[in-house]
Design a protein around this motif. Sequence first.
Motif, short mmCIF file in Angstrom:
data_model
loop_
_atom_site.label_atom_id
_atom_site.label_comp_id
_atom_site.label_asym_id
_atom_site.label_seq_id
_atom_site.Cartn_x
_atom_site.Cartn_y
_atom_site.Cartn_z
N ASP A 32 0.83 -1.21 0.00
CA ASP A 32 0.00 0.00 0.00
C ASP A 32 0.86 1.26 0.00
O ASP A 32 0.54 2.24 -0.68
N ALA A 33 1.95 1.26 0.78
CA ALA A 33 2.83 2.42 0.82
C ALA A 33 3.46 2.67 -0.54
O ALA A 33 3.54 3.81 -1.01
N LEU A 34 3.91 1.60 -1.18
CA LEU A 34 4.52 1.72 -2.50
C LEU A 34 3.51 2.20 -3.52
O LEU A 34 3.78 3.11 -4.33
N VAL A 69 1.69 8.90 -11.00
CA VAL A 69 0.99 8.64 -12.26
C VAL A 69 -0.47 9.05 -12.24
O VAL A 69 -1.13 9.05 -13.28
N GLY A 70 -1.01 9.36 -11.06
CA GLY A 70 -2.38 9.82 -10.96
C GLY A 70 -3.43 8.76 -11.18
O GLY A 70 -4.56 9.08 -11.56
N ARG A 71 -3.10 7.52 -10.95
CA ARG A 71 -4.05 6.41 -11.14
C ARG A 71 -3.56 5.22 -10.33
O ARG A 71 -2.47 5.25 -9.74
N ALA A 72 -4.40 4.16 -10.34
CA ALA A 72 -3.97 2.92 -9.68
C ALA A 72 -2.83 2.30 -10.48
O ALA A 72 -2.89 2.24 -11.70
N PRO A 73 -1.76 1.86 -9.81
CA PRO A 73 -0.63 1.29 -10.54
C PRO A 73 -0.95 -0.09 -11.10
O PRO A 73 -1.74 -0.84 -10.53
N TYR A 74 -0.32 -0.42 -12.21
CA TYR A 74 -0.42 -1.76 -12.76
C TYR A 74 0.51 -2.68 -11.98
O TYR A 74 1.54 -2.25 -11.45
N PRO A 75 0.19 -3.98 -11.89
CA PRO A 75 1.07 -4.91 -11.16
C PRO A 75 2.51 -4.87 -11.64
O PRO A 75 3.44 -4.99 -10.84
N ALA A 76 2.71 -4.70 -12.95
CA ALA A 76 4.07 -4.67 -13.48
C ALA A 76 4.86 -3.47 -12.97
O ALA A 76 6.09 -3.50 -12.94
N GLU A 77 4.14 -2.41 -12.57
CA GLU A 77 4.82 -1.23 -12.05
C GLU A 77 5.23 -1.40 -10.60
O GLU A 77 6.06 -0.65 -10.08
N LEU A 78 4.64 -2.39 -9.93
CA LEU A 78 4.95 -2.64 -8.52
C LEU A 78 6.04 -3.69 -8.34
O LEU A 78 6.64 -3.78 -7.26
N ALA A 79 6.28 -4.47 -9.36
CA ALA A 79 7.25 -5.56 -9.22
C ALA A 79 8.09 -5.68 -10.49
O ALA A 79 7.64 -6.25 -11.48
N PRO A 80 9.34 -5.18 -10.46
CA PRO A 80 9.90 -4.36 -9.38
C PRO A 80 9.53 -2.89 -9.59
O PRO A 80 9.36 -2.47 -10.74
N PRO A 117 -6.11 -3.45 4.35
CA PRO A 117 -4.78 -3.65 3.77
C PRO A 117 -4.87 -4.18 2.34
O PRO A 117 -5.63 -5.10 2.06
N GLY A 118 -4.09 -3.57 1.46
CA GLY A 118 -4.10 -3.97 0.06
C GLY A 118 -4.96 -3.08 -0.81
O GLY A 118 -4.87 -3.14 -2.04
N LEU A 119 -5.79 -2.21 -0.22
CA LEU A 119 -6.69 -1.39 -1.02
C LEU A 119 -5.91 -0.41 -1.89
O LEU A 119 -6.22 -0.24 -3.08
N VAL A 120 -4.91 0.25 -1.33
CA VAL A 120 -4.13 1.21 -2.10
C VAL A 120 -3.34 0.51 -3.19
O VAL A 120 -3.17 1.02 -4.30
N ALA A 121 -2.84 -0.69 -2.89
CA ALA A 121 -2.04 -1.44 -3.86
C ALA A 121 -2.89 -2.11 -4.93
O ALA A 121 -2.36 -2.54 -5.96
N SER A 122 -4.18 -2.19 -4.72
CA SER A 122 -5.06 -2.84 -5.69
C SER A 122 -5.31 -1.93 -6.88
O SER A 122 -4.80 -0.81 -6.95
N ARG A 123 -6.14 -2.38 -7.80
CA ARG A 123 -6.48 -1.59 -8.99
C ARG A 123 -7.65 -0.65 -8.75
O ARG A 123 -8.27 -0.15 -9.69
N PHE A 124 -7.94 -0.38 -7.50
CA PHE A 124 -9.09 0.44 -7.16
C PHE A 124 -8.86 1.90 -7.56
O PHE A 124 -7.87 2.52 -7.17
N ASN A 125 -9.78 2.42 -8.35
CA ASN A 125 -9.77 3.82 -8.75
C ASN A 125 -11.12 4.43 -8.39
O ASN A 125 -12.12 4.21 -9.09
N PRO A 126 -11.21 5.17 -7.29
CA PRO A 126 -12.51 5.72 -6.89
C PRO A 126 -12.96 6.84 -7.81
O PRO A 126 -12.15 7.61 -8.33
N ALA A 166 -10.68 -8.04 -3.33
CA ALA A 166 -10.81 -9.48 -3.55
C ALA A 166 -9.90 -9.94 -4.68
O ALA A 166 -9.20 -10.95 -4.57
N GLU A 167 -9.86 -9.17 -5.76
CA GLU A 167 -8.99 -9.52 -6.89
C GLU A 167 -7.52 -9.47 -6.46
O GLU A 167 -6.73 -10.33 -6.83
N TYR A 168 -7.16 -8.46 -5.68
CA TYR A 168 -5.78 -8.32 -5.22
C TYR A 168 -5.36 -9.52 -4.37
O TYR A 168 -4.21 -9.94 -4.41
N ARG A 169 -6.32 -10.06 -3.64
CA ARG A 169 -6.03 -11.20 -2.76
C ARG A 169 -6.28 -12.54 -3.45
O ARG A 169 -6.27 -13.59 -2.81
#
Length: 851
Positions: free
Chosen positions: A83-85, A93-104, A427-436, A367-370
């Motif tokens: 979530d911090a990352l 980027v002003g949006r939810a990050p893609y998984p590829a942007e988080l690792a690495p 936990p995990g909400l910020v790291a998920s693909r959630f875009n409010p 749920a998708e993130y988990r």
Amino acid sequence: MHKRTSELAGEISRDLPEYTQHDVSHLDALWELADLIAGPDITLNPAEGFILGASILTHDLAMSRASHLLAGGGIRARAEWPDALAAELRKQVGRAPYPAELAPPPEDIATRAEKLLLRDLHANVAEVLPTRSWTTQDNETSYLIADAEIRSAYGRLIGTVAASHHWNYDRVLDNLGSPVGVPSFAPVNWTVDTLLLASLLRTADAAHLDPSRAPDLLAAVRDLPRESRDHWLFQSRLQRPFLKNDRLVFTASQGFGREEMNAWWLAYDALRIVDDELRNADSMLVENGRSRLAARGVSHVDSPKSFREVSLCRDWEPVAAEIAVNDVAGLVERLGGQELYGSDWTVALREIIANACDAVKAREALAEYRGRAFHGSVNVWLEKRDNETWLACNDNGIGMSPSVMGHQLLDFGCSSWLAPAVARENPGLVASRFNPTGRFGIGFFSVFMMADQVQVTSRAQKSGPADTWILEFGHGVSIRPCLRRATSSEELDDPGTTIKLLLKDSITDGNSGLLAKINSDSMALTVPTSLANILKYILPAPEVDLYSGENGQTSIERIMSKNDWICIDAVTLLHRVMGYHILNTSGWKTDGAEEWVDHHAERLQLISDADGRPIGRAALITRVLSRELDRWGQASSTVTAGPARTRTAVHGTVGLFTGTTDRAARDSARPVADAKSIAEWIGPQVQQISSLGIELPEEWVEDIAGAVIELGGSTDSMAVWRTKEGWLTQSELIDWAHKRDRVYVIHPVYADVRVGMRDIPADLIEDAVYFEIGRRRALTGHVTDWPLPESSFHSAGIPGAFATALRAAWGLSVSVDLEPAWSRDDTRVVSSFQGEEIQGDVTEFNRADFP
């Protein structure tokens, strides 16, 4: 223990060099400050002295990577790390990050996330450090507290007191309010007053503001950011405090120059925080039967003028010019209602449902993130109670804790979806693909446009039915709401939120229906209709399954499905976009609407982004809207913000475009489609129009061509240039101009003659071309041109296409500026009608004038 913690404390400056000193000099200074704050009347027994000293030594140790490793894992192994990352990536980027942007992740982003997390978690990790072990180079097990018996007796207690320096006072009192007895090896009178120890630690820590925290040498050699430099500067100027009349006195005899004003204000604000800490700690101790502290506040911080007496301001005056909002309730009522949204109550309904959709989207993203699956929904219904009409909206999203309901939800202007408190509970909400959709923290308060009586019932995702809470407003925002635990009959069986509103009389039609206001650029139409019809109109792009009922919750049925705008039949979508359901059931004349919709529906085409995701579904308009609907000014397309329509339309199109908004009112939006996506869509549209032989009205040709050009498409196959020889395509215009050394552009008013109610084309002179010189923006509403950037009057649209053709015809360089020619108007015979010559203004382009 002192030696080992000193070694760990030295690691803090390696990881957080911009922070003031947190090494052993800071730890040792706190003992002396605690003694000054406590005064001679408070004494500690040996057990209390040891626990306070050990808590001081460990309270900040976790502001380093090394301490996190000692605590059982690196900082990037923490559950809070994703979530911090992701939060840092969202900022960039002003949006939810893609998984590829988080690792690495990019290392600079990861470093910033680490620093914030070290700061945020250091108190939590301090709680476990006193009992953690490590293996030495000799393969021996070692601890910060070497003595096993003392570690067993007091290790956890030391960690708790150390962690408490970041708690609020209610939590301190709940967890450390009772004295702790003695272990078997200690005298019976060595009881430990943990409330006193926690108070001494937090007040001493807050009050340690002097040059030992910010050495000049280190400030000179470290690359400190601007915000850190001011902190270092003010602490380097403050001298060690002394006690006078129950107050700590801080002085800065060197003072602060005009260019150091910000540092002076930081010092003033910091000492006011110290004053609050001392006052609160002293009050808490007295109220719980403890002795009073010797230091019960800070002197000279009642006003900037008073602080100037002990901290000199050189060549400037400290004027307390602070932003203040005295009438909070009035501000909320105005900016959360008609002042922001206008008089249309359906906007408030839109905000309620958009918030509910966000809650469901958040749970689905989690749920998708988990690695799980969840499919949520939103239910909206009307209830009749006696002579009252209530509207209810229920979702099975993430729900809210009582803390979020009582704070973040009511924090006007603060969007709560990704706030730290919500992120910690999910936990995990910020790291998920959630875009409010909601980003401004204002939408909830729009409910008071619809009702004064409002009830919000919510159960957080991690809670059980017994943890359902209710927030009740009885008189709008003029009186404080009531937050209470739900009774057994009010408990929610599933996580989620239900909001119920007693509708104002002006919203209902006196029976069981509602009064909807449909807005256009020209007027607003208020008509009676059903709840389902209103929902279809204001939410044409639902992001979750939406159910509705007119006669209570038992009558609800699904009226729209998640993202159904992508696949439903085109006629249904266009009816939804145009509000046909409302108009047709209200008695409004819709003559010709069905034929018009059918004409365009067969060419409705998906628009996709670079990743293949649908971002629109539209067609170019090729037939004028029916007279009745056109007279009303109905828009045939809409750009959505989340699931909801806005007043933004895409000129020359029919259908739906998904978009984003940066306006709190969410009344306008910019489509997410870029020029490439639009070009891939508009090319086939123009080809269809040409291949199907659709006859465009002459007055419509320039309009649609202008829209195509503004949207980045090509008009090569469209005859949009009128000459004496007839209508020409772009390539034909180039050939036509190539044969001429002089070209006249006729101003539109002289190209037609009004006969009765009709404009009849006049006969143009040789070498003259007519086109619409004006430029129509691609979008309506509070948005700039899209996808083309802002540009000068004649560099885009039809005039821009003409300039391109003329350069090609005469072999001119692209860099040749044709702009000056537009300012050289001339008057001459430009056309004729029934043998009569017509004089008018023309713009002359002469090949000889250009190199």
